[in-house]
Motif scaffolding. Structure first.
Motif, mmCIF file in Angstrom:
data_model
loop_
_atom_site.group_PDB
_atom_site.id
_atom_site.type_symbol
_atom_site.label_atom_id
_atom_site.label_comp_id
_atom_site.label_asym_id
_atom_site.label_seq_id
_atom_site.Cartn_x
_atom_site.Cartn_y
_atom_site.Cartn_z
ATOM 1 N N CYS A 1 0.848 -1.193 0.000
ATOM 2 C CA CYS A 1 0.000 0.000 0.000
ATOM 3 C C CYS A 1 0.882 1.240 0.000
ATOM 4 C CB CYS A 1 -0.927 0.022 1.216
ATOM 5 S SG CYS A 1 -0.042 0.061 2.783
ATOM 6 N N ALA A 2 0.280 2.377 -0.295
ATOM 7 C CA ALA A 2 1.034 3.629 -0.308
ATOM 8 C C ALA A 2 0.106 4.788 0.010
ATOM 9 C CB ALA A 2 1.699 3.847 -1.669
ATOM 10 N N GLY B 1 -3.356 4.182 -2.168
ATOM 11 C CA GLY B 1 -3.503 3.219 -3.240
ATOM 12 C C GLY B 1 -2.900 1.895 -2.825
ATOM 13 N N VAL B 2 -3.269 0.834 -3.525
ATOM 14 C CA VAL B 2 -2.683 -0.485 -3.280
ATOM 15 C C VAL B 2 -2.113 -1.018 -4.587
ATOM 16 C CG1 VAL B 2 -4.270 -0.998 -1.390
ATOM 17 C CG2 VAL B 2 -4.865 -1.712 -3.721
ATOM 18 N N CYS B 3 -1.199 -1.958 -4.462
ATOM 19 C CA CYS B 3 -0.636 -2.563 -5.655
ATOM 20 C C CYS B 3 -1.676 -3.454 -6.330
ATOM 21 C CB CYS B 3 0.603 -3.379 -5.298
ATOM 22 S SG CYS B 3 0.231 -4.830 -4.295
ATOM 23 N N ASN C 1 -0.833 3.987 -8.060
ATOM 24 C CA ASN C 1 -2.268 3.927 -7.831
ATOM 25 C C ASN C 1 -2.718 5.123 -6.986
ATOM 26 O OD1 ASN C 1 -4.919 3.074 -7.633
ATOM 27 N ND2 ASN C 1 -4.416 1.026 -6.908
ATOM 28 N N ALA C 2 -1.933 5.441 -5.946
ATOM 29 C CA ALA C 2 -2.255 6.605 -5.108
ATOM 30 C C ALA C 2 -2.152 7.902 -5.912
ATOM 31 C CB ALA C 2 -1.325 6.656 -3.899
ATOM 32 N N MET D 1 -4.902 10.791 -6.763
ATOM 33 C CA MET D 1 -4.670 12.220 -6.599
ATOM 34 C C MET D 1 -5.043 12.983 -7.869
ATOM 35 S SD MET D 1 -0.998 14.202 -6.207
ATOM 36 C CE MET D 1 -0.540 13.678 -7.875
ATOM 37 N N ILE D 2 -4.577 12.502 -9.023
ATOM 38 C CA ILE D 2 -4.841 13.193 -10.289
ATOM 39 C C ILE D 2 -6.334 13.184 -10.595
ATOM 40 C CG2 ILE D 2 -4.468 13.081 -12.788
ATOM 41 C CD1 ILE D 2 -1.637 12.027 -12.152
#
Length: 299
Positions: free
Chosen positions: A200-201, A213-215, A229-230, A234-235
């Motif tokens: 995760c991040a 996000g997660v992988c 993913n994170a 955001m975008i």
């Protein structure tokens, strides 16, 4: 007879006791455990304390915690529910000669989690207040050896003063990011060819927002790292400027972004990617700048 109150000088073994007990707690809570922390006076090197190890746990679900009461009982804990603090689950071990206390909160309960971390970190870095606190506690322990209410009341004003001061100086952003990322980190089998969630991040933007996000792992090269993913999250929400990044591996430890994620962030912020902070070691708060771990030959 009530709880026996003794205050002794700091013992380096307290940290080892915390580590050993935390493993037992993780074995019971399993995937419900988001984060676990050593808090209270025994977590502060050099601070005299009651020899009671205080442990704080952040979880995804308090309801799931309630279903583990019998498991905690098997390792010696009394399960006392909220015990005066809304949204907490409180457990204690050792009877009148207390040895461990566990304070469990939902991962989103930053008010309670943050105040404990702020107080601990402040006492770790302020010797004058640490020595004053030790003196107060030793005097109270002599005065109230079997009166926990008298002991607690006697130090309440000092604790409230320090907590307020600590919170005014505490930057818990990395802790919030860690909790937010860990809260979504669990294994998901999407299909026979895709799994997700092992890594995760969380990223922090210049507007102060946190995106997670997660992988996504696939049988071919169509997957996506948790960091990207994170960033996509955001975008999607209309932002593009990253301040901080933390990625977390399968054991809850921070890991560095892979080369592809680093290059992605460079291309996203080619003018100032160097300033993005990367957490490499959450427990010891080891931080580097993206520019320090990314080559720039191709820009």
């Amino acid at each position: 007879m009530g709880q026996h109150i003794t205050v002794i000088d700091y013992d380096p073994l307290w940290e080892r006791k915390y580590e050993e007990e935390s493993l037992l707690i993780k074995d019971i809570l399993v995937d419900n455990c988001v984060a676990i922390y050593h808090i209270g006076s025994t977590s502060v090197e050099g601070l005299a304390a009651k020899p009671i190890i205080d442990i704080m746990v952040a979880v995804r679900s308090l309801e799931k915690v309630d279903r583990t009461a019998a498991d905690f009982s098997k390792i010696g804990y009394e399960y006392l529910g909220e015990f005066g603090i809304t949204g907490r689950r409180y457990l204690r071990k050792g009877g009148d000669e207390r040895t461990y206390q566990i304070h469990i909160f939902q991962a989103e309960d930053w008010i309670n989690i943050g105040r404990h971390l702020a107080f601990r970190d402040y006492m770790r870095t302020h010797k004058k207040e640490r020595d004053e606190y030790a003196k107060i506690k030793k005097e109270l322990a002599r005065k109230f050896p079997y009166d926990i209410d008298g002991y607690c009341d006697g130090k309440e004003n000092f604790v409230q003063k320090i907590e307020k001061l600590a919170l005014s100086q505490f930057d818990g952003t990395w802790d919030k990011m860690y909790l937010a990322a860990r809260n979504v980190q669990y294994e998901r089998e999407i299909s026979s060819l895709i799994e997700a969630g092992g890594v995760c991040a969380a990223i922090l933007t210049n507007k102060g927002n946190i995106y997670v996000g997660v992988c996504i792992d696939t049988e071919c090269s169509l997957g996506m790292c948790a960091e990207r993913n994170a960033i996509a999250n955001m975008i999607t929400n209309g932002e593009k400027d990253i301040c901080r990044v933390i990625a977390i591996g399968g054991k809850g430890k921070a890991i560095p972004p892979c080369g592809a994620c680093r290059e992605f962030m460079v291309q996203l912020m080619p003018e100032n990617y160097q300033s993005i902070e990367i957490m490499l070691d959450y427990e010891n708060k080891k931080i580097v700048k993206l520019g320090d771990i990314t080559t720039s030959w191709w820009i």
